[in-house]
Write a protein that holds these residues in place. Structure first.
Motif, PDB file in Angstrom:
ATOM      1  N   ILE A  97       0.880  -1.169   0.000  1.00 24.30           N
ATOM      2  CA  ILE A  97       0.000   0.000   0.000  1.00 24.30           C
ATOM      3  C   ILE A  97       0.916   1.217   0.000  1.00 24.30           C
ATOM      4  CG2 ILE A  97      -1.772   1.274   1.247  1.00 24.30           C
ATOM      5  CD1 ILE A  97      -2.751  -1.340   2.401  1.00 24.30           C
ATOM      6  N   ARG A  98       0.848   2.001  -1.063  1.00 20.15           N
ATOM      7  CA  ARG A  98       1.860   3.040  -1.284  1.00 20.15           C
ATOM      8  C   ARG A  98       1.982   3.990  -0.108  1.00 20.15           C
ATOM      9  NH1 ARG A  98       1.944   8.059  -4.311  1.00 20.15           N
ATOM     10  NH2 ARG A  98      -0.284   7.808  -4.587  1.00 20.15           N
ATOM     11  N   GLU A  99       0.863   4.481   0.412  1.00 24.16           N
ATOM     12  CA  GLU A  99       0.929   5.440   1.500  1.00 24.16           C
ATOM     13  C   GLU A  99       1.532   4.816   2.757  1.00 24.16           C
ATOM     14  OE1 GLU A  99      -1.594   4.867  -0.398  1.00 24.16           O
ATOM     15  OE2 GLU A  99      -2.015   6.767  -1.448  1.00 24.16           O
ATOM     16  N   ALA A 100       1.113   3.583   3.067  1.00 24.12           N
ATOM     17  CA  ALA A 100       1.653   2.920   4.260  1.00 24.12           C
ATOM     18  C   ALA A 100       3.138   2.617   4.094  1.00 24.12           C
ATOM     19  CB  ALA A 100       0.871   1.639   4.544  1.00 24.12           C
ATOM     20  N   ASP A 101       3.538   2.193   2.897  1.00 18.42           N
ATOM     21  CA  ASP A 101       4.958   1.910   2.678  1.00 18.42           C
ATOM     22  C   ASP A 101       5.794   3.183   2.769  1.00 18.42           C
ATOM     23  OD1 ASP A 101       4.465  -0.757   2.378  1.00 18.42           O
ATOM     24  OD2 ASP A 101       4.372  -0.711   0.191  1.00 18.42           O
ATOM     25  N   LEU A 102       5.281   4.292   2.233  1.00 19.20           N
ATOM     26  CA  LEU A 102       6.007   5.560   2.347  1.00 19.20           C
ATOM     27  C   LEU A 102       6.127   5.994   3.798  1.00 19.20           C
ATOM     28  CD1 LEU A 102       4.542   7.552  -0.694  1.00 19.20           C
ATOM     29  CD2 LEU A 102       6.801   6.508  -0.491  1.00 19.20           C
ATOM     30  N   ALA A 103       5.036   5.826   4.558  1.00 18.01           N
ATOM     31  CA  ALA A 103       5.102   6.170   5.984  1.00 18.01           C
ATOM     32  C   ALA A 103       6.093   5.276   6.717  1.00 18.01           C
ATOM     33  CB  ALA A 103       3.709   6.048   6.611  1.00 18.01           C
ATOM     34  N   GLY A 104       6.118   3.967   6.373  1.00 19.96           N
ATOM     35  CA  GLY A 104       7.071   3.061   7.002  1.00 19.96           C
ATOM     36  C   GLY A 104       8.502   3.423   6.665  1.00 19.96           C
ATOM     37  N   GLN A 105       8.754   3.793   5.401  1.00 22.33           N
ATOM     38  CA  GLN A 105      10.105   4.197   5.023  1.00 22.33           C
ATOM     39  C   GLN A 105      10.522   5.478   5.738  1.00 22.33           C
ATOM     40  OE1 GLN A 105      10.029   4.491   0.754  1.00 22.33           O
ATOM     41  NE2 GLN A 105       9.527   2.317   0.464  1.00 22.33           N
ATOM     42  N   ALA A 106       9.587   6.425   5.837  1.00 19.65           N
ATOM     43  CA  ALA A 106       9.907   7.662   6.565  1.00 19.65           C
ATOM     44  C   ALA A 106      10.177   7.379   8.041  1.00 19.65           C
ATOM     45  CB  ALA A 106       8.756   8.667   6.416  1.00 19.65           C
ATOM     46  N   ALA A 138      11.298   4.523   9.314  1.00 22.30           N
ATOM     47  CA  ALA A 138      12.591   3.847   9.428  1.00 22.30           C
ATOM     48  C   ALA A 138      13.744   4.836   9.269  1.00 22.30           C
ATOM     49  CB  ALA A 138      12.690   2.737   8.375  1.00 22.30           C
ATOM     50  N   ALA A 139      13.606   5.766   8.321  1.00 22.67           N
ATOM     51  CA  ALA A 139      14.651   6.779   8.147  1.00 22.67           C
ATOM     52  C   ALA A 139      14.760   7.661   9.386  1.00 22.67           C
ATOM     53  CB  ALA A 139      14.354   7.627   6.908  1.00 22.67           C
ATOM     54  N   THR A 140      13.603   8.018   9.956  1.00 24.41           N
ATOM     55  CA  THR A 140      13.624   8.812  11.177  1.00 24.41           C
ATOM     56  C   THR A 140      14.281   8.048  12.315  1.00 24.41           C
ATOM     57  OG1 THR A 140      11.596   9.946  10.507  1.00 24.41           O
ATOM     58  CG2 THR A 140      12.170  10.037  12.826  1.00 24.41           C
ATOM     59  N   ALA A 141      13.996   6.738  12.403  1.00 22.14           N
ATOM     60  CA  ALA A 141      14.619   5.919  13.445  1.00 22.14           C
ATOM     61  C   ALA A 141      16.133   5.898  13.289  1.00 22.14           C
ATOM     62  CB  ALA A 141      14.049   4.505  13.402  1.00 22.14           C
ATOM     63  N   ARG A 142      16.598   5.738  12.048  1.00 29.03           N
ATOM     64  CA  ARG A 142      18.049   5.748  11.834  1.00 29.03           C
ATOM     65  C   ARG A 142      18.657   7.091  12.210  1.00 29.03           C
ATOM     66  NH1 ARG A 142      16.459   2.987   7.113  1.00 29.03           N
ATOM     67  NH2 ARG A 142      16.629   4.919   5.911  1.00 29.03           N
ATOM     68  N   ARG A 143      17.993   8.166  11.820  1.00 28.49           N
ATOM     69  CA  ARG A 143      18.535   9.485  12.167  1.00 28.49           C
ATOM     70  C   ARG A 143      18.536   9.709  13.670  1.00 28.49           C
ATOM     71  NH1 ARG A 143      15.614  11.144   7.487  1.00 28.49           N
ATOM     72  NH2 ARG A 143      13.850  11.770   8.778  1.00 28.49           N
ATOM     73  N   LEU A 144      17.439   9.293  14.340  1.00 28.32           N
ATOM     74  CA  LEU A 144      17.397   9.446  15.793  1.00 28.32           C
ATOM     75  C   LEU A 144      18.469   8.601  16.466  1.00 28.32           C
ATOM     76  CD1 LEU A 144      13.549   9.460  16.508  1.00 28.32           C
ATOM     77  CD2 LEU A 144      15.117  11.380  16.619  1.00 28.32           C
ATOM     78  N   GLY A 145      18.674   7.373  15.931  1.00 25.75           N
ATOM     79  CA  GLY A 145      19.726   6.534  16.497  1.00 25.75           C
ATOM     80  C   GLY A 145      21.094   7.170  16.336  1.00 25.75           C
ATOM     81  N   ASP A 146      21.336   7.727  15.151  1.00 24.94           N
ATOM     82  CA  ASP A 146      22.628   8.397  14.934  1.00 24.94           C
ATOM     83  C   ASP A 146      22.782   9.596  15.851  1.00 24.94           C
ATOM     84  OD1 ASP A 146      23.127   6.535  13.003  1.00 24.94           O
ATOM     85  OD2 ASP A 146      22.518   7.816  11.315  1.00 24.94           O
ATOM     86  N   VAL A 147      21.697  10.379  15.960  1.00 28.60           N
ATOM     87  CA  VAL A 147      21.766  11.564  16.821  1.00 28.60           C
ATOM     88  C   VAL A 147      21.990  11.166  18.276  1.00 28.60           C
ATOM     89  CG1 VAL A 147      20.424  13.493  17.736  1.00 28.60           C
ATOM     90  CG2 VAL A 147      20.393  13.016  15.286  1.00 28.60           C
TER      91      VAL A 147
END
Length: 461
Positions: free
Chosen positions: A207-216, A218-227
């Motif tokens: 589902i395009r919207e759900a997959d985009l939200a999941g990717q966002a 996951a990217a936010t999680a990686r950035r928060l982990g790095d920060v």
């Protein structure tokens, strides 16, 4: 006691909405259809009775005279249909039916009529001889027979409509599950992220919207982990950076307690210089902590290097060593935080002062798309160990390193500013190089005291 979670779940909303819409559509289409079916059965019964009434009345009219046995020998009516013969005044003469029929009286006008009386659906037809209505044929069937057929038809429609609603409920439940499941999975991922798991990865749902939200997410999680990792390392390194000069300050003051007057004055002067340097370091660290993104200001790297060298001049002199600062002319401003650059240069100078030997050399040069700030000394350099391209001095918390946490902190600051901190030469005579990107020439203007053809001059010590 209040509910923990308010509102209605998405599954229930989707299920309720689809079932409600389907039920309304079934009702809207079924009610007119039920009315039409009832009319069809009623009109069909009337047409059937009219046909029988015409046949019987025509047969009786063809006879020369009427008698009580006039219905005998006439055409048989349809199945379930009864026939009665009535006078023009509505009184029964023969056949089956009530003793008096008000509907039959209507046919004195010479036309056919129908109606419901005494539980019968009756059709009356006049028997005409010599242009005069002499008798009336009443053909009828029980009204319950018509209503039973109508009720059975309505039941069939109700069953079909209910089946459609049930089928829509099943499809709605399946659709609601497909729509809600990705959101529930995203909720679980977000909950795991809130609990500190920065490696979360939302599953693909197609589902395009759900997959985009999941990717966002996951990217936010990686950035928060790095920060968070950078903040933890920053806090640990900062505590080390502040503890070292603070310990030196305390030890100097303790040594001055039992010294003579001249040594005490010298120790107090040294302590004041160390305190001032510590205050500057604290201010720069606080400024770094307040910054939420890389500075877009143009910073003169040569000027920052000179200021940091001035702060370390006393410590270098106390160690009976020499600090030389050289800056290349025509340097472009760099795109980085001034406080971060100062901290990195300070960490490199402290490392050279504590672990190096001989002259300390601080140079600022142009390397094309960036500026290189290098610090070297005459020491033996880094002992063998670590990867070929990754000296152990940059490994945070490595037990074998003797260079403390200052260099890992300096590298993390450099990377946060979009630069790089590398060890250009391990030794002997090691050299650390800080590479910083320069501002595009369209993005800055030279200060009045610095022209495009000449840079800030650095004095030699």
């Amino acid at each position: 006691m209040s509910r923990r979670h308010g509102g209605v779940s998405l599954r229930r909303r989707v299920l309720t909405s689809i079932v409600t819409v389907t039920a309304c559509a079934v009702v809207v289409f079924t009610l007119p259809l039920a009315w039409a079916v009832a009319e069809v059965y009623s009109r069909g019964a009337v047409v059937l009775l009219q046909r029988d009434a015409i046949l019987v009345s025509a047969d009786i009219a063809a006879r020369p005279t009427s008698d009580p046995d006039a219905l005998i020998g006439s055409d048989d009516p349809s199945r379930g249909v009864e026939v009665g013969l009535y006078s023009a005044s509505g009184r029964k003469l023969a056949g089956v039916g009530p003793g008096r029929s008000p509907v039959s009286e209507l046919s004195v006008d010479g036309r056919m009529h129908h109606g419901i009386e005494t539980g019968h659906l009756a059709v009356v037809a006049p028997v005409i001889r010599s242009g005069r209505v002499v008798e009336i044929v009443r053909v009828w069937m029980p009204w319950d027979r018509v209503t039973d057929r109508r009720i059975r038809a309505w039941l069939v429609l109700a069953v079909l409509g209910s089946g459609v609603v049930v089928l829509s409920a099943g499809l709605a439940w399946h659709l609601a599950r497909r729509v809600a499941a990705p959101l529930e999975e995203l909720t679980a991922v977000a909950r795991a992220l809130g609990e500190g798991d920065f490696t979360v990865q939302a599953p693909r749902t197609h589902i395009r919207e759900a997959d985009l939200a999941g990717q966002a997410l996951a990217a936010t999680a990686r950035r928060l982990g790095d920060v968070l990792e950078r903040e933890r390392g920053f806090s640990t390194a900062v505590s080390h950076q502040l503890r070292t000069p603070l310990t030196a300050l305390v030890l100097g003051l303790e040594a001055a307690q039992n010294a003579d007057e001249a040594a005490r004055r010298a120790a107090v002067g040294t302590a004041l210089r160390r305190a001032e340097s510590l205050a500057v370091s604290v201010e720069e660290l606080l400024r770094l902590a307040r910054e939420t993104h890389r500075s877009g200001l143009a910073v003169d790297a040569a000027d920052v290097a000179r200021n940091v060298a001035n702060r370390h001049e006393a410590a270098v002199s106390d160690a009976h060593r020499r600090l030389t600062v050289r800056c290349e002319s025509g340097l472009a401003p760099v795109r980085a935080s001034e406080a971060a650059i100062a901290q990195i240069i300070g960490a490199l100078l402290d490392n050279a002062l504590v672990h190096g030997r001989g002259e300390i050399r601080l140079t600022v040069t142009d390397v094309g798309t960036g500026v290189a700030i290098e610090v070297g000394d005459d020491g033996p350099g880094v002992a063998p160990g670590g990867a070929a391209d990754e000296p152990p001095v940059f490994e945070r918390g490595a037990p074998a390193t003797r260079h403390g946490i200052g260099l890992p902190l300096a590298r993390s600051l450099a990377e946060a500013e979009g630069g790089r901190l590398v060890m250009r030469r391990r030794g002997p005579r090691p050299v650390f190089s800080l590479l910083l990107p320069v501002q595009d020439r369209e993005e800055y203007e030279y200060p009045p005291e610095v022209s495009a053809g000449g840079g800030v001059g650095c004095s030699q010590r």
